[in-house]
Design an enzyme around this catalytic site. Sequence first.
Site, mmCIF file in Angstrom:
data_model
loop_
_atom_site.group_PDB
_atom_site.id
_atom_site.type_symbol
_atom_site.label_atom_id
_atom_site.label_comp_id
_atom_site.label_asym_id
_atom_site.label_seq_id
_atom_site.Cartn_x
_atom_site.Cartn_y
_atom_site.Cartn_z
ATOM 1 N N ASP A 30 -26.996 1.231 86.557
ATOM 2 C CA ASP A 30 -25.760 0.654 85.985
ATOM 3 C C ASP A 30 -25.371 1.141 84.585
ATOM 4 O OD1 ASP A 30 -26.803 -0.901 88.005
ATOM 5 O OD2 ASP A 30 -26.767 -2.769 86.878
ATOM 6 N N GLU A 212 -23.556 -9.015 91.585
ATOM 7 C CA GLU A 212 -24.150 -8.464 90.367
ATOM 8 C C GLU A 212 -23.034 -7.930 89.459
ATOM 9 O OE1 GLU A 212 -28.518 -6.943 91.698
ATOM 10 O OE2 GLU A 212 -26.936 -5.520 92.126
HETATM 11 C C1 FRU Z 1 -27.468 -3.795 89.603
HETATM 12 C C2 FRU Z 1 -28.731 -4.380 89.033
HETATM 13 C C3 FRU Z 1 -28.393 -5.465 88.030
HETATM 14 C C4 FRU Z 1 -29.613 -5.486 87.155
HETATM 15 C C5 FRU Z 1 -29.984 -4.035 87.101
HETATM 16 C C6 FRU Z 1 -31.458 -3.773 87.031
HETATM 17 O O1 FRU Z 1 -27.593 -2.491 90.075
HETATM 18 O O2 FRU Z 1 -29.550 -4.867 90.064
HETATM 19 O O3 FRU Z 1 -28.086 -6.708 88.618
HETATM 20 O O4 FRU Z 1 -29.322 -5.999 85.890
HETATM 21 O O5 FRU Z 1 -29.479 -3.446 88.281
HETATM 22 O O6 FRU Z 1 -31.691 -2.404 86.858
#
Ligand code: FRU
Length: 504
Positions: A30, A212
């Site tokens: 992300d 998310e």
């Molecule tokens: C989304 C996610 C988020 C989390 C991060 C962990 O891709 O699962 O929810 O903060 O990646 O790397």
Amino acid sequence: METLTTNNAAAIDMYRPALHYAARDTWLNDPNGLIFHDGVYHLYYQNNPLGNVWGNMSWGHATSTDLLTWTEHPVAIPCDDNEDIFSGSIVYDRTNTSGFGTGSVAPLVAIYTSAFKPGSEHEGIQAQSLAYSLDGGYTWTKHANNPVLSRRSANFRDPKVIRYDGGEGSYWVMVAVEAQDFKAMFYKSEDLKNWEFLDSFGPANATGGIWECPDLFPLPVDGDPDNVKWVLTVNLNPGGPNRGSAGQYFIGDFDGTSFTSTSTVTAGLNSTDNQGAYHWLDWGRDYYAAVSFNDAPDNRRLMIGWMNNWEYAKHIPTTPWRSPMSLAREVSLQTIDGNLCLVQRPAGDWTALVAQEPFSLAETTIDDGEQMLPGASGTVQRIDVSFTRGSAKEFGLVLRGDGAKGTRVGIRPDEGQLFVDRRKSGQTDFHESFPSLDTAPVRSTSGSYELSIFVDRCSVEVFAQDGQVTMTELIFPAENSTDLTVFATGGTATINSLQVMRLE
Ligand code: FRU
């Protein structure tokens, strides 16, 4: 943990993007903490500083002044024995509400999710924490009293903080998710340290996976500053329209306390029944966790997504790095056929990158079959094409081709479909769910279809009908798969115009 494979990296780094950010030799997912500050775009991101698969989650860091070329910096916020640093955002605390500033220096404040590790005081909990920077975002100090917001939940994460200035006053607003409850949770704060619950939104529309990485921002409707709507974006994994990870958006209002959606098709848990009716940020397989920049110049709303899909993320055949980011996109709200729609256009000064005179074609009929376009070949290209339908059942382009292989991007006018077919795009056998024919609904009242397509060494991003529909997909073609071909199947179609710019 899988470690870096650096042997022979030059020879096998043929997928390294020319137009997109990828870390030098590590894993990323992300985008985090996107902010424009002191003339610089900062892109932080979920990063494993020690490997090229997910793990040791920390915030990596890159900067750009043009959104097209990026410079990697040392890890900004590293994980430690106590916590992994999950996704979040950054605000510029101009008036030093947090008190982290000193003298004349106002702080940048990162609001991130602490994913507490086994053995730590908050083991098993995800809660929101702060770090601050007094040097414009290059070095960070964790707040001594983290976490600042806990629900004692194992899945409360991905805080996006914005400055709300509206009827209710001026304060910080956070939107984060309760991932497994399909809820966006809203909080307010005066100082970024003390948070008060406002309201929640959801479940609504797509709930086939967990929620998310939310975002919340206002946009003028059709450019009218007196008619502002709010957009709430929520990423979903899995449960996307073509499998796996994807992002959806809601249009509505935010009154400083609650978000109300006018684009909800189904309230409650409805898994995947209405996929076609939801508003998807992107219909391709590889655009996830997209969030927007805070403080972008001229009130522009610029977003970047992670160009990968959790279904096969750790298997994509790039090395020593893994996963690129998408292009930055400028989003706007437009009324199209009476409906509000988020329109997306690639941001950045493309003309600055054009290496030579573009290849172009004036009005041309495409007969049933395929026609290669000598002179239009390449590996990093922007293709702008306008088609008018004829008797063909489908028509379009084969890009990064070599006669037998290639990625097909086309239109099926009777079905009202845009498609990307990457089943013969090159390397596809690293995961069973990668080879795919993916579709998105596309409308044309006039019978013409406009596509802007950005081709890079391992990706294709399609902006259809001036950005009303987008499809983003990874591809892994051979280096010498460079042909561009037009095709029509079962009849004819017309190219009204075609322009291919080499961007290498
Ligand atoms: C989304 C996610 C988020 C989390 C991060 C962990 O891709 O699962 O929810 O903060 O990646 O790397």
